[in-house]
Design a protein around this motif. Structure first.
Motif, PDB file in Angstrom:
ATOM      1  N   LEU A 280      15.005  31.534 -15.262  1.00  0.00           N
ATOM      2  CA  LEU A 280      15.304  31.194 -13.869  1.00  0.00           C
ATOM      3  C   LEU A 280      14.645  29.887 -13.422  1.00  0.00           C
ATOM      4  O   LEU A 280      15.321  29.044 -12.810  1.00  0.00           O
ATOM      5  N   ALA A 284      16.898  27.012 -11.856  1.00  0.00           N
ATOM      6  CA  ALA A 284      16.676  26.694 -10.440  1.00  0.00           C
ATOM      7  C   ALA A 284      16.316  25.219 -10.274  1.00  0.00           C
ATOM      8  O   ALA A 284      16.813  24.549  -9.358  1.00  0.00           O
ATOM      9  N   ILE A 288      18.249  22.644  -7.940  1.00  0.00           N
ATOM     10  CA  ILE A 288      17.552  21.980  -6.832  1.00  0.00           C
ATOM     11  C   ILE A 288      17.627  20.457  -6.992  1.00  0.00           C
ATOM     12  O   ILE A 288      17.844  19.726  -6.024  1.00  0.00           O
ATOM     13  N   LEU A 294      18.625  27.075  -2.557  1.00  0.00           N
ATOM     14  CA  LEU A 294      18.657  28.408  -3.160  1.00  0.00           C
ATOM     15  C   LEU A 294      18.184  29.458  -2.158  1.00  0.00           C
ATOM     16  O   LEU A 294      17.238  29.230  -1.411  1.00  0.00           O
ATOM     17  N   GLY A 296      16.998  33.331  -2.386  1.00  0.00           N
ATOM     18  CA  GLY A 296      16.734  34.349  -3.387  1.00  0.00           C
ATOM     19  C   GLY A 296      16.185  35.656  -2.845  1.00  0.00           C
ATOM     20  O   GLY A 296      15.704  35.727  -1.709  1.00  0.00           O
ATOM     21  N   THR A 300      12.931  36.554  -6.942  1.00  0.00           N
ATOM     22  CA  THR A 300      13.290  35.148  -7.164  1.00  0.00           C
ATOM     23  C   THR A 300      12.268  34.239  -6.483  1.00  0.00           C
ATOM     24  O   THR A 300      11.824  33.230  -7.063  1.00  0.00           O
ATOM     25  N   VAL A 304      10.556  31.059  -7.970  1.00  0.00           N
ATOM     26  CA  VAL A 304      11.096  29.771  -7.503  1.00  0.00           C
ATOM     27  C   VAL A 304      10.552  29.484  -6.105  1.00  0.00           C
ATOM     28  O   VAL A 304      11.151  29.868  -5.102  1.00  0.00           O
ATOM     29  N   ALA A 307      12.749  28.262  -3.127  1.00  0.00           N
ATOM     30  CA  ALA A 307      13.886  29.016  -2.594  1.00  0.00           C
ATOM     31  C   ALA A 307      13.577  29.610  -1.230  1.00  0.00           C
ATOM     32  O   ALA A 307      12.421  29.903  -0.910  1.00  0.00           O
ATOM     33  N   CYS A 324      23.228  28.353  -2.843  1.00  0.00           N
ATOM     34  CA  CYS A 324      23.469  29.367  -3.873  1.00  0.00           C
ATOM     35  C   CYS A 324      22.523  30.546  -3.672  1.00  0.00           C
ATOM     36  O   CYS A 324      21.311  30.358  -3.537  1.00  0.00           O
ATOM     37  N   VAL A 326      20.587  33.795  -5.126  1.00  0.00           N
ATOM     38  CA  VAL A 326      20.034  34.109  -6.447  1.00  0.00           C
ATOM     39  C   VAL A 326      19.427  35.512  -6.399  1.00  0.00           C
ATOM     40  O   VAL A 326      18.669  35.832  -5.490  1.00  0.00           O
TER      41      VAL A 326
END
Lengths: 423, 423
Positions: A280, A284, A288, A294, A296, A300, A304, A307, A324, A326
């Motif tokens: 991930l 990610a 990015i 993101l 999440g 997540t 990340v 996010a 997006c 996640v």
């Protein structure tokens, strides 16, 4: 302006005229049909198209006045290069094989009877759309080449542009000796006219709504004729524990960023918990780096830091943008469950090196395209070898996936004998 | 008895349960599905079937009391030989290949991506029928083998029989480890229950009404889910000027008399005026000899003294009996015009030795089976190589003609790659 009962009977009159005109089309040669399309292309490149550009300027001015967003105005805008694009698309349709009369699954029965299935036009197809005015020409051309008349209801903002484009098509039809009613634009975008059109059971053979969720629901709930929905795509890429790291990064980036505003773009990335720590962060980072926001779930966020926190609504969101969702899931079962709940029967991809998981994904996911180690962006008529398409059907009956010329036809059985009777 | 809102919510509950049960079916092996069908066949031959015969006796007694015709009572009756027929039909379905997972149109794209279309179940199929109770078992078996759950609404007169048959199917499902909800008979034949069933958009994936015109219209007009109609067959045989005399007689006799009570039997004979004097008398004599009552237009009456006068209504009549309308037409154009106006998209045959007229007939007639020099009776799933069928669709979308196992499935696209992305 006509209204109420008068409007309904006017729509019915137009539809019956178009349907009547369609009857002769089944037996028309490919050459004669292609001549019409070539003539429309030529008109779009000639002085004739000035009327389209004028009408478009008026639509744009009205749009600006009514406060349309810059993105909406851009979708509405036609200029010489864009008209050239429409003309080229017509020429691509000319190059496609004529579906009408194609015979498939032909074989000889024990009795000596030769049977097969022949592609034949559906009759009259209603297209309801909100998007770019080029759909007026594209959809009409596809319906016509497949031997069908069409009844078009375009977007309110593009009404004048659509009228000018439909007039060019009608002129080309008349010039080639066809009934111009074969391409009929509804005289108004009033809801009442749409309602009348989708109620004409026995006259309209199929309605294809393309556009926002509200429009599609309205059509599906009120139609008395068959509907093939072209619904939103909440498409997933699932990165399995066994996924190849480079394929996972490339596919996620391509599915999300190659063209974020289309229905086959990825909206949610699912990652197996077994590989999340390893895969991930690099995926990610790649997203990015390309400007993707993101959103999440809690696990997540731990992996990340860049996010944002996703809400329950994010799993059903079609962002059509560089955003997006996640989520970390428990293996393929977790991914299958998430897709069964939040998928929209559009496009679903897995990245895996596991034979068993690839086979399970192919078998168990219900979507118009199910992919293994490939981008969701492949769900496209041109890419899949169908040529141009009227859109991607998320209705399972008749056509599931891109609707090209063949999908605008029916298959009737034919039998050629020498006197065969049943015993 | 439950009514109104309670009945509607009960139908919805049953449908959702059946749909839920269907989800696991897509991945089940052919062997496990066939074991259920074999178990139902065995049960129909065992002591278990006593409950079916008892229920049938009750239905028959009630039918006699309510004044059902002898023909209706015969259709309703089940006895040991007829149950044996149902069991054999199940075994024939066991022998058919499993459609689920079949891959068609497979090919490799320039990018190296392998794409194809995989047959997958539709989900939950509603079958609404009025006819013989054996449909309960036949239709359920076909839906099940194609990976679908089904929701059945049979005829009022056969309700107890249908319930006993559905119970046998449910037991076989449970004994083989399946959810018995996969075959669900509606608890009542009330119109309200049918309305609830055909309104379950998003739950019921397809409704197939089989039966009289009134039933089919009611379903088509009130459904909120896709409908594939199995409509009446007003089938024609057109004897062209160039027809071979012996073929014309044999085909007309076979199409009308081999089994007059079915939808693919001829209802109207059309004869070209150019050969009427030579061919109509011998064809008419052959039909009359087999007990057929002829109803002709004025010119027919002049050539066939035994014929009665036809009224305008005769051209649209599905007699399903030893009655035949006869009309003299002006060549193939006259025949095409008559069929376009009075045909029901079912089965249309020409008898001709003219290559041009054969080709025109094949191209221009809109019907689920268009035949040259062959009986209309060939329009049958078994005869056309599909195996058993749920009926003959006269809806052009999705399935036009006999609906076998493949037609109870959808085709989704699948793509197998090694990391392909779009450029």
């Amino acid at each position: 302006m006509i209204e109420g009962a008068d409007l309904r009977s006017e729509v019915e009159r137009l539809a019956r005229k178009a349907k009547e005109a369609s009857r002769a089309l089944a037996a028309v040669s490919t050459e004669r049909k292609d001549a019409v399309l070539a003539r429309v292309a030529a008109a779009l490149r000639s002085a004739e198209s000035a009327a389209v550009l004028d009408a478009n300027a008026a639509d744009l001015a009205a749009g600006e006045e009514s406060g349309l967003s810059a993105a909406m105005l851009d979708r509405l805008r036609l200029d010489r290069p864009r008209l050239e694009g429409v003309a080229s698309a017509l020429e691509a349709i000319v190059r496609l094989p004529d579906p009408v009369g194609q015979i498939v699954e032909s074989r000889r029965l024990p009795s000596g009877l030769s049977v097969g299935r022949m592609r034949v036009p559906l009759g009259l197809i209603g297209i309801i759309y909100e998007s770019r005015p080029n759909v007026t020409v594209d959809a009409a051309a596809l319906c016509f080449k497949a031997g069908n008349a069409c009844l078009l209801r375009g977007g309110k903002e593009a009404f004048s542009t659509n009228r000018a484009l439909a007039a060019i098509f009608a002129r080309a039809l008349a010039d080639e000796g066809f009934d111009p009613a074969l391409v009929t634009l509804l005289p108004t975008v009033e809801r009442e006219a749409t309602l009348a059109m989708i109620g004409l059971s026995g006259v309209v053979d199929l309605v294809i709504p393309r556009g926002g969720e509200g429009l599609i629901r309205f059509v599906a709930e009120n139609a008395r004729v068959p509907v093939i929905q072209h619904y939103k795509g909440v498409c997933h890429v699932y990165v399995d524990a066994s996924a190849d790291r480079e394929k996972a990064i490339a596919i996620a980036v391509n599915a999300k960023t190659q063209r974020p505003g289309v229905c086959n773009a990825m909206e949610t990335l699912l990652v197996d918990e077994a590989c999340a720590e390893a895969l991930l962060p690099p995926i990610a980072a790649a997203l990015i780096e390309r400007g993707v926001e993101l959103r999440g779930d809690a696990r997540t966020l731990a992996l990340v830091p860049g996010a944002k926190e996703a809400t329950e609504a994010d799993w059903d969101e079609e962002y059509l943008d560089l955003v997006c969702a996640v989520r970390i899931v428990r293996g393929i079962d977790g991914a299958l469950a998430h897709v069964a709940r939040h998928g929209t029967l559009h496009t679903e991809a897995i990245v895996t090196e596991s034979y068993a998981n690839a086979e399970r994904w192919l078998r168990e996911v219900d979507a118009s395209l199910v992919a293994v180690n490939a981008s969701t962006r492949w769900n496209d008529g041109g890419e899949l070898g169908l040529g141009a398409e009227v859109g991607i059907s998320t209705t399972k009956l008749h056509a599931y996936g891109p609707m090209g010329l063949a999908e605008l036809c029916a298959l009737k059985w034919i039998a050629r004998g020498e006197g065969q009777i049943r015993g």
